[in-house]
Design a protein around this motif. Sequence first.
Motif: not given
Length: 121
Positions: A62-72
Amino acid sequence: MKTFIQILALGLMMLSCTVYKNKPVSLETASDLNLPSKVQGKSGAVIKFKRIIIEDGKYYGVKEEGSNQFIYELKQEEIREIKVKDKKLSTALAIIGPAIVGGIIVLKVTENEINSSIDYY
């Protein structure tokens, strides 16, 4: 003034410093610990994740950039090693680092005041 700004910048960098444990862990351990993790792929690429989770038997970073969350999706066969955040050392550096920088600033200011109060003939 330039030295003061450099010292202040060093202190701010130490506040955002994350220290990772030397001993690599498994995907399972990383997901159990729920800590920020640094994953190095077999290609040599390093990706930092906020945490590693498991869903339906698959692991995800789980990667968070600002208010966005990305899942790899993470695949064991593509991973060389995983290191998790060392909470104690990261916290210690966040406290001790700025304290040392603050001490250096106080010494510099005091030194400047002493030097400016001395009359040279």
